[in-house]
Design a protein around this motif. Sequence first.
Motif, PDB file in Angstrom:
ATOM      1  N   LYS A 113       0.848  -1.210   0.000  1.00  0.00           N
ATOM      2  CA  LYS A 113       0.000   0.000   0.000  1.00  0.00           C
ATOM      3  C   LYS A 113       0.877   1.252   0.000  1.00  0.00           C
ATOM      4  N   LYS A 155      -4.382   0.812   7.112  1.00  0.00           N
ATOM      5  CA  LYS A 155      -4.182  -0.232   6.111  1.00  0.00           C
ATOM      6  C   LYS A 155      -2.858  -0.947   6.324  1.00  0.00           C
ATOM      7  N   GLU A 197      -4.700   6.746   6.519  1.00  0.00           N
ATOM      8  CA  GLU A 197      -5.220   7.546   5.426  1.00  0.00           C
ATOM      9  C   GLU A 197      -6.374   8.424   5.846  1.00  0.00           C
ATOM     10  N   GLU A 198      -6.509   9.539   5.189  1.00  0.00           N
ATOM     11  CA  GLU A 198      -7.679  10.395   5.313  1.00  0.00           C
ATOM     12  C   GLU A 198      -8.902   9.593   4.830  1.00  0.00           C
ATOM     13  N   LEU A 200     -12.254   9.027   2.938  1.00  0.00           N
ATOM     14  CA  LEU A 200     -12.936   9.647   1.803  1.00  0.00           C
ATOM     15  C   LEU A 200     -14.399   9.234   1.827  1.00  0.00           C
ATOM     16  N   GLU A 204     -18.320   4.078  -4.200  1.00  0.00           N
ATOM     17  CA  GLU A 204     -17.182   3.401  -4.843  1.00  0.00           C
ATOM     18  C   GLU A 204     -17.539   2.810  -6.195  1.00  0.00           C
ATOM     19  N   LYS A 226     -19.259  -5.631  -1.325  1.00  0.00           N
ATOM     20  CA  LYS A 226     -18.275  -6.389  -0.553  1.00  0.00           C
ATOM     21  C   LYS A 226     -18.804  -6.949   0.758  1.00  0.00           C
ATOM     22  N   GLU A 295      -7.285   2.273  -4.280  1.00  0.00           N
ATOM     23  CA  GLU A 295      -6.278   1.207  -4.341  1.00  0.00           C
ATOM     24  C   GLU A 295      -6.051   0.789  -5.783  1.00  0.00           C
TER      25      GLU A 295
END
Length: 429
Positions: A113, A155, A197-198, A200, A204, A226, A295
Motif C-alpha cells: 500500500k 491499512k 489515510e484520510e 474519503l 465506490e 463487498k 487502491e
Amino acid sequence: MQTTDYMNILILGSGGREHTFAWKIAQSPLCDSLYVAPGNSGTTEIAQNIDIKVTDFEAIKTVVLANKINMVVVGPEDPLVEGIHDFFLNDTLLKHVSVIGPQKAAAELEGSKEFAKEFLYRHNIPTAAYQSFNASNVEEGYTFLETLKPPYVLKADGLAAGKGVLILNDLNEAKAELKSMLVDAKFGMASAKVVIEEFLDGIELSCFVLTDGKHYKILPTAKDYKRIGEGDTGLNTGGMGAVSPVPFATESFLDKIEERVVKPTIEGLQKDNLPYKGFVFIGLIKVGDDPKVIEYNVRMGDPETEVVLPRLKTDLVEIFKAISEERLDEINLELDERAATTVMLVSGGYPEAYEKGKEISGLENISDSLVFHAGATIKNEKVVTSGGRVMAITSFGNTYEEAIKKSYQNINKLHFDKMYYRQDIGFDL
Ligand code: AMP
Ligand code: GLY
C-alpha cells in the motif's frame, strides 16, 4: 514472441473469475488446448484442470513444458506479487511464453500500500492524504491520528487476503489497532508497516484497464458489493455481487477518470520502469464529482470479472496476443451495450466458518443466465461446494434492474444446504 496462430493456454486460479476467463477464452478460434490450474467444477467442463498451486512455479514450469503452453493468464495476485512473470522471463525454456500479468516490480502496486501511495503522489494522481508508520515510530502514528477526523482508516502495507483495512470511529480504538498491527503483528508481516489515510466519503466503483506497458484500453466499469449483509452491513467478503456498467459513471465522469487517473497511471508505469502487461484494476471513490484512487490491484476483480468479460465482444485471446506483442493500440474493443449483473451464492457462515461438500442441485434448470463456478468441485460425479463463495449467476438486461431480476429468478431454481446470497445487489444505484 509467438508466431503460431493457435495457442495452448493455461489459466492460473480457481475462482469465478477464472471460470469466466476460461468461458471467454474457450470461445476464441485462436485457442487450441485450454488448461486451468487448479480450476473448479465449472472449468473442468470446458478445459482441463491441473491440480497444482498457483504459487508453485516449478510445478507450473513442468506443466507448461509438458503441454507446450504458449500463454499463461494469471488470475490472482499472489503469483504476480511473488514474481511469476519474472520467473518466466529469466528461464531460457520459458521466456518465449506470453504471461498476462505485470512483473514483480509493478505488482508492488498491489503488494504494498505504501508503494502504491508513493506512486500516486509521485504522479499527481488524486488519492487520500496519508502517512506510513512502522514499529519504530508508533508514537508518531498516534500523533498523526490525533490530527485526523474520524473515521480513521488503517491499512496493513502488505497482502492480507482482503482483510488488512480497518475503518474505526473511535480515536483510542484506532490507536490500539495501530499498535496491534505494528507491534503485535495482527496481520503478520503484512502489517509491519501501516498506512494511515484520510477517510474519503463517497460512492465506490472500479475501473479496469488493459495495458501492454505502452498503450491502454479501458474496459467497462463495475461496482461490487463487498459486505455480507444487505444494505452493505456486516463483515467484508471477497464480493457478493456486481453490476456493470455503473449507472452513476456518466461520460463526463469517465473522462475525468481517464484524464486524471488512467493516463497518469500508464505514463507513471513507463516513467518508473515498471513493466506491465496485463490488467490494472483501479478502485475509485467518487467524492463530489471527482474520482479519487483508493487502491490498485494488478489483476481483475472477482466478481467484477463475471460482469465485465461477458460484456466484451472482442476475442480475448486476440487482445492478450496484442498485449504480449505491445500492439494493444491496434485492438478495437467491442462491447455489449446491455447491463450485466451477477449475484454470488455463498456457503452459510461465510466469511467466517462454513461447511463444505454440500450438493448443488438445479443447475440444469438455469435458463438465460450464465453460471460461473467458484468454490465448487466435482465429487462422485456431483457438483458440491468447496469454498465460501460458491457460484456467481450473471444475467444481461436492457437495464441493471432487468438483469438482476433474471439472476434472482434463476437463483430460485438452485439449492444447496445453507445457501445464502444478498437479495439487494444494486440497491444503492
Ligand atoms: P482497500 O483494500 O484499499 O480497497 O480498502 C478496502 C475498503 O476500505 C475499500 O473498498 C473502501 O470501502 C474502504 N476504504 C479504503 N480506503 C478508504 C478511504 N481512504 N476512505 C474511505 N474508505 C476507504
Ligand atoms: N471484488 C474485489 C476484488 O476482487 O478485489
